[in-house]
Design a protein around this motif. Structure first.
Motif, PDB file in Angstrom:
ATOM      1  N   PHE A 127       0.856  -1.181   0.000  1.00  0.00           N
ATOM      2  CA  PHE A 127       0.000   0.000   0.000  1.00  0.00           C
ATOM      3  C   PHE A 127       0.898   1.239   0.000  1.00  0.00           C
ATOM      4  O   PHE A 127       1.817   1.337   0.817  1.00  0.00           O
ATOM      5  CB  PHE A 127      -0.882   0.049   1.248  1.00  0.00           C
ATOM      6  N   THR A 128       0.593   2.186  -0.878  1.00  0.00           N
ATOM      7  CA  THR A 128       1.381   3.419  -0.939  1.00  0.00           C
ATOM      8  C   THR A 128       0.448   4.604  -1.033  1.00  0.00           C
ATOM      9  O   THR A 128      -0.441   4.647  -1.895  1.00  0.00           O
ATOM     10  CB  THR A 128       2.325   3.417  -2.157  1.00  0.00           C
ATOM     11  N   LEU A 129       0.645   5.577  -0.134  1.00  0.00           N
ATOM     12  CA  LEU A 129      -0.124   6.816  -0.162  1.00  0.00           C
ATOM     13  C   LEU A 129       0.804   7.930  -0.632  1.00  0.00           C
ATOM     14  O   LEU A 129       1.840   8.199  -0.015  1.00  0.00           O
ATOM     15  CB  LEU A 129      -0.660   7.134   1.233  1.00  0.00           C
ATOM     16  N   LYS A 130       0.451   8.575  -1.747  1.00  0.00           N
ATOM     17  CA  LYS A 130       1.238   9.686  -2.282  1.00  0.00           C
ATOM     18  C   LYS A 130       0.285  10.841  -2.541  1.00  0.00           C
ATOM     19  O   LYS A 130      -0.575  10.762  -3.404  1.00  0.00           O
ATOM     20  CB  LYS A 130       1.952   9.284  -3.570  1.00  0.00           C
ATOM     21  N   GLU A 131       0.439  11.899  -1.741  1.00  0.00           N
ATOM     22  CA  GLU A 131      -0.523  12.987  -1.718  1.00  0.00           C
ATOM     23  C   GLU A 131      -1.906  12.392  -1.473  1.00  0.00           C
ATOM     24  O   GLU A 131      -2.102  11.676  -0.505  1.00  0.00           O
ATOM     25  CB  GLU A 131      -0.421  13.813  -2.998  1.00  0.00           C
ATOM     26  N   LYS A 132      -2.891  12.605  -2.358  1.00  0.00           N
ATOM     27  CA  LYS A 132      -4.231  12.080  -2.106  1.00  0.00           C
ATOM     28  C   LYS A 132      -4.438  10.676  -2.658  1.00  0.00           C
ATOM     29  O   LYS A 132      -5.458  10.035  -2.356  1.00  0.00           O
ATOM     30  CB  LYS A 132      -5.274  13.025  -2.729  1.00  0.00           C
ATOM     31  N   ALA A 133      -3.504  10.191  -3.473  1.00  0.00           N
ATOM     32  CA  ALA A 133      -3.708   8.937  -4.216  1.00  0.00           C
ATOM     33  C   ALA A 133      -3.244   7.722  -3.417  1.00  0.00           C
ATOM     34  O   ALA A 133      -2.155   7.724  -2.821  1.00  0.00           O
ATOM     35  CB  ALA A 133      -2.976   9.000  -5.542  1.00  0.00           C
ATOM     36  N   LEU A 134      -4.051   6.681  -3.460  1.00  0.00           N
ATOM     37  CA  LEU A 134      -3.727   5.408  -2.819  1.00  0.00           C
ATOM     38  C   LEU A 134      -3.468   4.360  -3.885  1.00  0.00           C
ATOM     39  O   LEU A 134      -4.306   4.153  -4.774  1.00  0.00           O
ATOM     40  CB  LEU A 134      -4.876   4.950  -1.922  1.00  0.00           C
ATOM     41  N   SER A 135      -2.316   3.696  -3.803  1.00  0.00           N
ATOM     42  CA  SER A 135      -1.975   2.612  -4.728  1.00  0.00           C
ATOM     43  C   SER A 135      -1.867   1.308  -3.951  1.00  0.00           C
ATOM     44  O   SER A 135      -1.342   1.278  -2.830  1.00  0.00           O
ATOM     45  CB  SER A 135      -0.644   2.899  -5.430  1.00  0.00           C
ATOM     46  N   ILE A 136      -2.361   0.239  -4.566  1.00  0.00           N
ATOM     47  CA  ILE A 136      -2.297  -1.103  -3.975  1.00  0.00           C
ATOM     48  C   ILE A 136      -1.736  -2.053  -5.016  1.00  0.00           C
ATOM     49  O   ILE A 136      -2.209  -2.070  -6.158  1.00  0.00           O
ATOM     50  CB  ILE A 136      -3.683  -1.605  -3.546  1.00  0.00           C
ATOM     51  N   THR A 137      -0.734  -2.831  -4.629  1.00  0.00           N
ATOM     52  CA  THR A 137      -0.195  -3.879  -5.499  1.00  0.00           C
ATOM     53  C   THR A 137      -0.318  -5.214  -4.777  1.00  0.00           C
ATOM     54  O   THR A 137       0.095  -5.340  -3.622  1.00  0.00           O
ATOM     55  CB  THR A 137       1.279  -3.619  -5.856  1.00  0.00           C
ATOM     56  N   LEU A 138      -0.906  -6.188  -5.447  1.00  0.00           N
ATOM     57  CA  LEU A 138      -1.103  -7.526  -4.897  1.00  0.00           C
ATOM     58  C   LEU A 138      -0.332  -8.520  -5.758  1.00  0.00           C
ATOM     59  O   LEU A 138      -0.469  -8.508  -6.983  1.00  0.00           O
ATOM     60  CB  LEU A 138      -2.596  -7.873  -4.900  1.00  0.00           C
ATOM     61  N   THR A 139       0.482  -9.363  -5.116  1.00  0.00           N
ATOM     62  CA  THR A 139       1.348 -10.309  -5.832  1.00  0.00           C
ATOM     63  C   THR A 139       1.163 -11.712  -5.282  1.00  0.00           C
ATOM     64  O   THR A 139       1.033 -11.907  -4.066  1.00  0.00           O
ATOM     65  CB  THR A 139       2.830  -9.907  -5.712  1.00  0.00           C
ATOM     66  N   MET A 140       1.167 -12.678  -6.183  1.00  0.00           N
ATOM     67  CA  MET A 140       1.137 -14.091  -5.810  1.00  0.00           C
ATOM     68  C   MET A 140       2.326 -14.788  -6.458  1.00  0.00           C
ATOM     69  O   MET A 140       2.503 -14.715  -7.669  1.00  0.00           O
ATOM     70  CB  MET A 140      -0.167 -14.739  -6.283  1.00  0.00           C
ATOM     71  N   ASN A 279       8.161 -20.837  -8.772  1.00  0.00           N
ATOM     72  CA  ASN A 279       8.912 -19.581  -8.583  1.00  0.00           C
ATOM     73  C   ASN A 279       8.436 -18.429  -9.464  1.00  0.00           C
ATOM     74  O   ASN A 279       8.972 -17.329  -9.369  1.00  0.00           O
ATOM     75  CB  ASN A 279      10.419 -19.791  -8.780  1.00  0.00           C
ATOM     76  N   GLU A 280       7.442 -18.646 -10.314  1.00  0.00           N
ATOM     77  CA  GLU A 280       6.865 -17.542 -11.067  1.00  0.00           C
ATOM     78  C   GLU A 280       5.891 -16.753 -10.192  1.00  0.00           C
ATOM     79  O   GLU A 280       5.319 -17.282  -9.240  1.00  0.00           O
ATOM     80  CB  GLU A 280       6.132 -18.049 -12.309  1.00  0.00           C
ATOM     81  N   ALA A 281       5.704 -15.480 -10.559  1.00  0.00           N
ATOM     82  CA  ALA A 281       4.797 -14.618  -9.811  1.00  0.00           C
ATOM     83  C   ALA A 281       3.927 -13.811 -10.765  1.00  0.00           C
ATOM     84  O   ALA A 281       4.290 -13.582 -11.921  1.00  0.00           O
ATOM     85  CB  ALA A 281       5.581 -13.674  -8.906  1.00  0.00           C
ATOM     86  N   VAL A 282       2.783 -13.389 -10.271  1.00  0.00           N
ATOM     87  CA  VAL A 282       1.900 -12.506 -11.016  1.00  0.00           C
ATOM     88  C   VAL A 282       1.440 -11.401 -10.068  1.00  0.00           C
ATOM     89  O   VAL A 282       1.224 -11.639  -8.878  1.00  0.00           O
ATOM     90  CB  VAL A 282       0.695 -13.273 -11.605  1.00  0.00           C
ATOM     91  N   SER A 283       1.318 -10.182 -10.596  1.00  0.00           N
ATOM     92  CA  SER A 283       0.908  -9.043  -9.781  1.00  0.00           C
ATOM     93  C   SER A 283      -0.201  -8.276 -10.474  1.00  0.00           C
ATOM     94  O   SER A 283      -0.307  -8.266 -11.708  1.00  0.00           O
ATOM     95  CB  SER A 283       2.085  -8.083  -9.545  1.00  0.00           C
ATOM     96  N   ILE A 284      -1.029  -7.624  -9.671  1.00  0.00           N
ATOM     97  CA  ILE A 284      -1.972  -6.640 -10.176  1.00  0.00           C
ATOM     98  C   ILE A 284      -1.811  -5.368  -9.347  1.00  0.00           C
ATOM     99  O   ILE A 284      -1.267  -5.395  -8.235  1.00  0.00           O
ATOM    100  CB  ILE A 284      -3.438  -7.106 -10.111  1.00  0.00           C
ATOM    101  N   SER A 285      -2.285  -4.258  -9.893  1.00  0.00           N
ATOM    102  CA  SER A 285      -2.233  -3.016  -9.134  1.00  0.00           C
ATOM    103  C   SER A 285      -3.466  -2.173  -9.425  1.00  0.00           C
ATOM    104  O   SER A 285      -4.092  -2.298 -10.478  1.00  0.00           O
ATOM    105  CB  SER A 285      -0.967  -2.221  -9.463  1.00  0.00           C
ATOM    106  N   MET A 286      -3.793  -1.323  -8.464  1.00  0.00           N
ATOM    107  CA  MET A 286      -4.883  -0.365  -8.613  1.00  0.00           C
ATOM    108  C   MET A 286      -4.471   0.929  -7.941  1.00  0.00           C
ATOM    109  O   MET A 286      -3.942   0.931  -6.829  1.00  0.00           O
ATOM    110  CB  MET A 286      -6.175  -0.888  -7.979  1.00  0.00           C
ATOM    111  N   LYS A 287      -4.720   2.050  -8.619  1.00  0.00           N
ATOM    112  CA  LYS A 287      -4.455   3.368  -8.059  1.00  0.00           C
ATOM    113  C   LYS A 287      -5.740   4.174  -8.062  1.00  0.00           C
ATOM    114  O   LYS A 287      -6.424   4.265  -9.084  1.00  0.00           O
ATOM    115  CB  LYS A 287      -3.375   4.098  -8.873  1.00  0.00           C
ATOM    116  N   ILE A 288      -6.084   4.744  -6.919  1.00  0.00           N
ATOM    117  CA  ILE A 288      -7.271   5.585  -6.767  1.00  0.00           C
ATOM    118  C   ILE A 288      -6.786   7.006  -6.512  1.00  0.00           C
ATOM    119  O   ILE A 288      -6.070   7.257  -5.545  1.00  0.00           O
ATOM    120  CB  ILE A 288      -8.152   5.105  -5.603  1.00  0.00           C
ATOM    121  N   SER A 289      -7.183   7.920  -7.387  1.00  0.00           N
ATOM    122  CA  SER A 289      -6.702   9.309  -7.307  1.00  0.00           C
ATOM    123  C   SER A 289      -7.892  10.259  -7.163  1.00  0.00           C
ATOM    124  O   SER A 289      -8.530  10.622  -8.153  1.00  0.00           O
ATOM    125  CB  SER A 289      -5.903   9.661  -8.562  1.00  0.00           C
TER     126      SER A 289
END
Length: 295
Positions: A127-140, A279-289
């Motif tokens: 989870f990353t908060l930068k100014e007003k925007a929240l970003s989430i990255t989920l990895t498996m 050992n492979e991975a997959v990620s998704i991300s979402m940013k709310i601004s």
């Protein structure tokens, strides 16, 4: 149950590692006051009363918790009774461990060893908060010694007002039966073609949409607020859940359709199921601004 807070002068986020790694609150300062971007919650005791939780190692439902993988029949427990199907994986029902933390970022993880789900994996949320925007990255990451099925998603509950509008590009919609299981691909609601946006209030949806382009805008006229949503390119499916009479709606970017693993097994194309080698991975991300709405 200890919460972690990410804060700055213009936004604040509350996260509960123990409660499914879920977000409990997200507010941004717009027009000189803090506005709830995700639904307002108080004294949350259940992850289903939270504001956002991770969907891993699959999203939505697997029919009756049954599927076949590499010629092996798998039977999952029904994890949300009286629901007749296994739903949303494990991340929302397990405690997460803090691995990194600062004022405006947080990393959580859990290691899943073989149990009800017969494959081992490592889950990570950032989870990353930068100014007003929240970003989430989920990895498996596959930590097993064989290829495993994988699916990811995020389940945010957005604030809902009577005038709330969604602008997003999708192709078609999976119609569902009374158990929310997919039946056939149909045209999306005609109101989704409106240039001003799709009115969410009263839409009463619980459907998967295909061909999601990864960008959307939510507008709350009554709050003089809007939010841009951007997701990673592998979130080509979108779940919109807008139950009648509630003060929220869910806008869930996901990598696959409902019951994708069984549908793929029947020869249905483009279900979105991912195969991870060891050992492979997959990620998704979402940013709310969030932004103030210029009137």
């Amino acid at each position: 149950m200890t919460s972690i807070f990410l804060t700055n002068n213009v936004a604040k986020v509350e996260i509960s590692p123990a409660l499914g790694g879920a977000i409990l609150a997200y507010e941004a300062k717009l027009n000189n006051k803090f506005v709830a971007i995700l639904r307002k919650t108080n004294n949350v005791k259940s992850v289903l009363d939270s504001n956002c939780f991770p969907l891993i190692p699959y999203s939505n439902r697997i029919r009756e918790g049954q599927f076949t993988w590499q010629e092996t029949a798998i039977s999952l427990p029904l994890n949300h009774l009286p629901e007749k199907h296994s739903i949303h994986g494990h991340g929302w029902q397990l405690p997460w461990t803090i691995t990194e933390q600062s004022e405006q970022s947080l990393t959580l993880e859990y290691h899943y060893n073989i149990a009800e789900w017969p494959y081992a994996y490592l889950a990570t949320q950032v989870f990353t908060l930068k100014e007003k925007a929240l970003s989430i990255t989920l990895t498996m990451k596959n930590t097993d010694n064989c290829a495993i099925p994988a699916g990811l998603g995020l389940h945010p509950y957005f604030n809902l007002t009577r005038g709330t509008l969604i602008q997003c590009d999708v192709d078609q919609m999976w119609a569902v039966d009374d158990e929310c299981m997919p039946t056939q691909l149909v045209d999306k609601p005609s109101a989704m073609n409106r240039s001003a946006g799709f009115p969410v209030h009263g839409s009463n949806l619980d459907n998967v949409f295909t061909g999601f382009t990864g960008d959307a805008t939510v507008t709350w006229p009554e709050l003089s607020a809007k939010a841009s949503i951007s997701t990673s390119s592998n979130c080509q499916f979108l779940v919109i859940y807008s139950p009648e009479g509630e003060d929220y709606f869910c806008f869930e970017p996901v990598t696959h359709c409902t019951d994708a693993i069984n549908m793929a097994g029947k020869g249905i194309k483009k279900t979105g199921i991912t195969v991870l080698k060891p050992n492979e991975a997959v990620s998704i991300s979402m940013k709310i601004s969030p932004k103030a709405l210029v009137i």
